[in-house]
Design an enzyme around this catalytic site. Structure first.
Site, PDB file in Angstrom:
ATOM      1  N   LYS A 117       0.819  -1.215   0.000  1.00 43.04           N
ATOM      2  CA  LYS A 117       0.000   0.000   0.000  1.00 43.04           C
ATOM      3  C   LYS A 117       0.854   1.266   0.000  1.00 43.04           C
ATOM      4  CE  LYS A 117      -4.292  -1.831   1.883  1.00 43.04           C
ATOM      5  NZ  LYS A 117      -5.352  -1.622   0.923  1.00 43.04           N
ATOM      6  N   LYS A 200      -4.040  -8.857  -6.348  1.00 43.56           N
ATOM      7  CA  LYS A 200      -5.359  -9.258  -5.869  1.00 43.56           C
ATOM      8  C   LYS A 200      -6.415  -8.215  -6.237  1.00 43.56           C
ATOM      9  CE  LYS A 200      -6.249  -7.569  -1.208  1.00 43.56           C
ATOM     10  NZ  LYS A 200      -7.633  -7.139  -1.434  1.00 43.56           N
ATOM     11  N   LYS A 203     -11.041  -3.360  -3.384  1.00 41.62           N
ATOM     12  CA  LYS A 203     -12.044  -2.305  -3.592  1.00 41.62           C
ATOM     13  C   LYS A 203     -11.396  -0.946  -3.816  1.00 41.62           C
ATOM     14  CE  LYS A 203     -13.637  -2.954   1.031  1.00 41.62           C
ATOM     15  NZ  LYS A 203     -12.483  -2.774   1.914  1.00 41.62           N
TER      16      LYS A 203
HETATM   17  P1  ATP Z   1      -8.680  -2.250   0.350  1.00 41.65           P
HETATM   18  O1  ATP Z   1      -8.263  -2.168  -1.078  1.00 41.65           O
HETATM   19  O2  ATP Z   1      -9.207  -0.960   0.869  1.00 41.65           O
HETATM   20  O3  ATP Z   1      -7.636  -2.861   1.248  1.00 41.65           O
HETATM   21  P2  ATP Z   1     -10.005  -4.837   0.194  1.00 41.65           P
HETATM   22  O4  ATP Z   1     -10.847  -5.166  -0.984  1.00 41.65           O
HETATM   23  O5  ATP Z   1      -8.645  -5.434   0.275  1.00 41.65           O
HETATM   24  O6  ATP Z   1      -9.957  -3.245   0.347  1.00 41.65           O
HETATM   25  P3  ATP Z   1     -10.450  -5.228   3.029  1.00 41.65           P
HETATM   26  O7  ATP Z   1     -11.443  -4.392   3.758  1.00 41.65           O
HETATM   27  O8  ATP Z   1      -8.999  -4.898   3.161  1.00 41.65           O
HETATM   28  O9  ATP Z   1     -10.866  -5.247   1.471  1.00 41.65           O
HETATM   29  O10 ATP Z   1     -10.646  -6.748   3.451  1.00 41.65           O
HETATM   30  C1  ATP Z   1     -11.901  -7.257   3.894  1.00 41.65           C
HETATM   31  C2  ATP Z   1     -11.903  -8.778   3.808  1.00 41.65           C
HETATM   32  O11 ATP Z   1     -11.990  -9.190   2.438  1.00 41.65           O
HETATM   33  C3  ATP Z   1     -10.659  -9.442   4.384  1.00 41.65           C
HETATM   34  O12 ATP Z   1     -11.054 -10.625   5.059  1.00 41.65           O
HETATM   35  C4  ATP Z   1      -9.850  -9.790   3.167  1.00 41.65           C
HETATM   36  O13 ATP Z   1      -8.987 -10.901   3.372  1.00 41.65           O
HETATM   37  C5  ATP Z   1     -10.946 -10.119   2.162  1.00 41.65           C
HETATM   38  N1  ATP Z   1     -10.503  -9.898   0.803  1.00 41.65           N
HETATM   39  C6  ATP Z   1     -10.138  -8.698   0.274  1.00 41.65           C
HETATM   40  N2  ATP Z   1      -9.782  -8.857  -1.007  1.00 41.65           N
HETATM   41  C7  ATP Z   1      -9.905 -10.178  -1.290  1.00 41.65           C
HETATM   42  C8  ATP Z   1      -9.658 -10.967  -2.461  1.00 41.65           C
HETATM   43  N3  ATP Z   1      -9.234 -10.396  -3.574  1.00 41.65           N
HETATM   44  N4  ATP Z   1      -9.911 -12.293  -2.401  1.00 41.65           N
HETATM   45  C9  ATP Z   1     -10.355 -12.872  -1.256  1.00 41.65           C
HETATM   46  N5  ATP Z   1     -10.598 -12.189  -0.124  1.00 41.65           N
HETATM   47  C10 ATP Z   1     -10.366 -10.859  -0.130  1.00 41.65           C
HETATM   48 MG    MG Z   2      -7.359  -4.877   1.874  1.00 41.00          MG
END
Ligand code: ATP
Ligand code: MG
Length: 342
Positions: A117, A200, A203
């Site tokens: 990040k 990965k 969001k």
């Molecule tokens: P950001 O980009 O703001 O970090 P994010 O999509 O990574 O957002 P988080 O809020 O960090 O979402 O994570 C919330 C949950 O979703 C966590 O349990 C994380 O492991 C899961 N998660 C996030 N992205 C993935 C993915 N690509 N595949 C599977 N699980 C995911």
């Molecule tokens: Mg995340």
């Protein structure tokens, strides 16, 4: 107290840092709902983690409601699970400070999420982004949670949580905190970016085309899968043929997770299929699974006062568990409390 005496309890959270993605649904929300009823479940919208990077104050409360709506629409039942937003339970931040004093700088330096990040900008990012894993450990341990369902990307942070619990227990000669288990199982623990199979899906990623949002309509979902990067080969005849084909493997794993089947079973259904066959089938399946949830999300979002009420009630239940654990922690550390009853 020994490690076997903790009541089984699940905690997990999602940041309101953007619209929910298919990765959040398959890696987190769907599994959170599946654990409901099996043990005590506590689910959080972790708004204090979201502000480790800039969030528009006018948007943040709405994003918090949208993540809550995602949980509720996917089947989270507030009478079976505690649902709240993190900032309404101050004990998370208070325990995080203590954990900032337990965790070592060297441990934080090993966290790959911070490196990803912060990128080449590590001097300019917030101190909060660096300390994030200590707050996450507090989120979990303020409930003495024993199990944390997360996607693969969060495994390192749950391991750090165990390190913090172990060091706290060792330093203060106690068994107060459990060594929490990460729960990472199933085919979709790391859904990849649709335009780059080495990253990965997130969001907060740059381009909307790299992710499926839970609120995307059928046309958008079909278009995004159609444009998803793949190699030129068709699907293999056996699942071993997906090795070293990250984009193909990702699409097969998404299909498997959406339809509650194994990647082997997906390949058995589509042996040697071309992308012209598989991508539309995947899009149809995703629409069939996501459309009812996004309709329900819209219904919840039309009544923000009801979401706020649910989060407020959840926060009250969460405080009832967290506050006594914080008081005991203060006593263990030796922080003076003038009124022993508070
Ligand atoms: P950001 O980009 O703001 O970090 P994010 O999509 O990574 O957002 P988080 O809020 O960090 O979402 O994570 C919330 C949950 O979703 C966590 O349990 C994380 O492991 C899961 N998660 C996030 N992205 C993935 C993915 N690509 N595949 C599977 N699980 C995911
Ligand atoms: Mg995340």
């Amino acid at each position: 107290m020994n490690q076997t005496s903790f009541t089984p309890r699940v905690f997990s959270g999602i940041k309101p840092s953007g619209g929910l993605t298919l990765g959040n649904y398959l890696g987190a929300i769907k599994r959170f709902v599946g654990m409901q009823g099996q043990m005590e479940t506590i689910y959080c919208v972790v708004d204090m983690h979201a502000i480790t990077v800039w969030q528009d104050p006018k948007e943040l409360a709405n994003m918090t409601r949208e993540v809550a709506a995602g949980y509720l629409a996917a089947g989270l039942d507030p009478s079976q699970s505690i649902l709240f937003n993190q900032s309404q339970v101050a004990a998370h931040a208070e325990l995080a400070w203590i954990f900032n004093c337990v965790a070592r700088v060297g441990w934080m330096n090993r966290m790959t999420q911070f490196k990803d990040k912060a990128g080449s900008n590590a001097e300019k990012v917030s101190l909060g982004l660096y300390a994030y894993p200590a707050l996450m450990a507090a989120d979990i341990l303020i409930y003495q949670a024993t199990h944390v369902p997360v996607g693969e990307d969060q495994k390192q942070h749950v391991e750090l949580t165990r390190d913090i619990a172990a060091k706290f227990n060792h330093d203060f000669k106690t068994d107060f905190f459990p060594l929490t288990e990460p729960v990472i199982e199933g085919p979709a623990m790391r859904i990849m970016n649709l335009r780059d199979g080495t990253k990965k899906m997130s969001k907060s990623g740059e381009s909307d085309m790299e992710r499926i949002n839970m609120t995307d309509d059928a046309d958008k979902i079909a278009k995004k899968f159609k444009k998803a990067k793949t190699d030129p080969e068709p699907l293999p005849e056996t699942v071993e043929g997906l090795k070293d084909r990250p984009e193909a493997r990702n699409l097969v794993e998404i299909y498997a997770a959406l339809n509650d089947m194994t990647p082997e079973a997906v390949i058995a259904e589509y042996p040697g299929a071309g992308w012209g066959t598989f991508k539309p089938a995947l899009a149809d399946l995703a629409v069939a699974k996501l459309a009812p949830i996004s309709e329900e999300m819209a219904r919840f979002m039309a009544d923000p006062a009801e979401i706020d009420r649910i989060l407020g009630e959840g926060a009250e239940k969460a405080r009832a568990i967290a506050n006594p654990i914080l008081r005991d922690t203060y006593d263990i550390v030796g922080l003076l409390r003038s009124d022993a009853t508070r």
